[in-house]
Design a protein around this motif. Structure first.
Motif, mmCIF file in Angstrom:
data_model
loop_
_atom_site.group_PDB
_atom_site.id
_atom_site.type_symbol
_atom_site.label_atom_id
_atom_site.label_comp_id
_atom_site.label_asym_id
_atom_site.label_seq_id
_atom_site.Cartn_x
_atom_site.Cartn_y
_atom_site.Cartn_z
ATOM 1 N N ILE A 146 12.588 10.684 -10.730
ATOM 2 C CA ILE A 146 11.244 10.209 -10.379
ATOM 3 C C ILE A 146 11.014 8.808 -10.940
ATOM 4 O O ILE A 146 10.460 7.944 -10.260
ATOM 5 N N ASN A 147 11.460 8.560 -12.171
ATOM 6 C CA ASN A 147 11.316 7.229 -12.763
ATOM 7 C C ASN A 147 12.076 6.175 -11.970
ATOM 8 O O ASN A 147 11.609 5.044 -11.816
ATOM 9 N N LYS A 148 13.243 6.550 -11.452
ATOM 10 C CA LYS A 148 14.024 5.621 -10.626
ATOM 11 C C LYS A 148 13.266 5.264 -9.351
ATOM 12 O O LYS A 148 13.206 4.100 -8.947
ATOM 13 N N LYS A 149 12.663 6.275 -8.726
ATOM 14 C CA LYS A 149 11.893 6.023 -7.500
ATOM 15 C C LYS A 149 10.664 5.171 -7.790
ATOM 16 O O LYS A 149 10.303 4.297 -7.000
ATOM 17 N N ILE A 150 10.029 5.428 -8.922
ATOM 18 C CA ILE A 150 8.861 4.623 -9.308
ATOM 19 C C ILE A 150 9.290 3.169 -9.524
ATOM 20 O O ILE A 150 8.594 2.241 -9.114
ATOM 21 N N HIS A 151 10.446 2.979 -10.157
ATOM 22 C CA HIS A 151 10.963 1.620 -10.359
ATOM 23 C C HIS A 151 11.213 0.927 -9.013
ATOM 24 O O HIS A 151 10.858 -0.244 -8.839
ATOM 25 N N GLU A 152 11.813 1.635 -8.068
ATOM 26 C CA GLU A 152 12.048 1.055 -6.739
ATOM 27 C C GLU A 152 10.736 0.671 -6.065
ATOM 28 O O GLU A 152 10.643 -0.374 -5.414
ATOM 29 N N ASN A 153 9.718 1.504 -6.224
ATOM 30 C CA ASN A 153 8.407 1.177 -5.665
ATOM 31 C C ASN A 153 7.818 -0.059 -6.332
ATOM 32 O O ASN A 153 7.204 -0.895 -5.670
ATOM 33 N N ASN A 154 8.002 -0.186 -7.647
ATOM 34 C CA ASN A 154 7.500 -1.361 -8.354
ATOM 35 C C ASN A 154 8.196 -2.631 -7.881
ATOM 36 O O ASN A 154 7.561 -3.677 -7.745
ATOM 37 N N VAL A 155 9.489 -2.536 -7.622
ATOM 38 C CA VAL A 155 10.222 -3.686 -7.101
ATOM 39 C C VAL A 155 9.705 -4.047 -5.712
ATOM 40 O O VAL A 155 9.480 -5.221 -5.401
ATOM 41 N N GLU A 156 9.475 -3.042 -4.877
ATOM 42 C CA GLU A 156 8.954 -3.282 -3.522
ATOM 43 C C GLU A 156 7.568 -3.918 -3.592
ATOM 44 O O GLU A 156 7.259 -4.836 -2.826
ATOM 45 N N ARG A 179 0.823 -1.210 0.000
ATOM 46 C CA ARG A 179 0.000 0.000 0.000
ATOM 47 C C ARG A 179 0.860 1.265 0.000
ATOM 48 O O ARG A 179 0.577 2.217 -0.719
ATOM 49 N N ASP A 180 1.911 1.279 0.818
ATOM 50 C CA ASP A 180 2.800 2.441 0.880
ATOM 51 C C ASP A 180 3.494 2.689 -0.451
ATOM 52 O O ASP A 180 3.607 3.829 -0.904
ATOM 53 N N ALA A 181 3.964 1.622 -1.082
ATOM 54 C CA ALA A 181 4.649 1.761 -2.365
ATOM 55 C C ALA A 181 3.675 2.253 -3.441
ATOM 56 O O ALA A 181 4.029 3.096 -4.273
ATOM 57 N N ASP A 182 2.457 1.742 -3.416
ATOM 58 C CA ASP A 182 1.463 2.152 -4.406
ATOM 59 C C ASP A 182 1.089 3.623 -4.230
ATOM 60 O O ASP A 182 0.974 4.376 -5.207
ATOM 61 N N LYS A 183 0.927 4.032 -2.982
ATOM 62 C CA LYS A 183 0.602 5.429 -2.677
ATOM 63 C C LYS A 183 1.733 6.353 -3.123
ATOM 64 O O LYS A 183 1.500 7.400 -3.736
ATOM 65 N N SER A 184 2.968 5.961 -2.839
ATOM 66 C CA SER A 184 4.127 6.746 -3.237
ATOM 67 C C SER A 184 4.248 6.828 -4.749
ATOM 68 O O SER A 184 4.562 7.892 -5.305
#
Length: 98
Positions: free
Chosen positions: A43-53, A15-20
């Motif tokens: 921003i794309n790098k952070k989105i990628h990290e969230n997708n991995v999480e 949920r946290d990763a999706d919200k971020s």
């Protein structure tokens, strides 16, 4: 995002990763692609990290972790001097179950 949420459940981390990710996408959509190229890459790098999480959390939800609790185990080590010091033998004996 890695390492900060180790004590949270997999569903909370998802949920946290999706919200971020949603916040980052909104932020990215407001930027100009030509002028703010470096910001968009960050921003794309952070989105990628969230997708991995999110992927890791999904896998943990499908296959939850099982913790193995170990009690005091007995390990015996025997050294045989008759073999000219070339032979060592190790036995592992798990503790008796209660």
């Amino acid at each position: 995002m890695f390492g900060f949420n180790k004590n949270k459940s997999a569903a909370d981390r998802y949920r946290d990763a999706d919200k971020s990710t949603q916040k980052l996408r909104d932020k990215r959509s407001k930027l100009d692609p030509i002028i703010d190229e470096k910001k968009i890459k960050k921003i794309n790098k952070k989105i990628h990290e969230n997708n991995v999480e999110k992927d890791i959390a999904t896998k943990e939800m499908n296959h939850p972790k099982t913790e193995i609790k170990r009690t005091t185990n007995n390990i015996s080590f025997n050294y045989n001097k008759n073999d000219n010091g070339k032979h060592a033998h190790l036995h592992y004996h798990p503790a008796k179950k209660k």
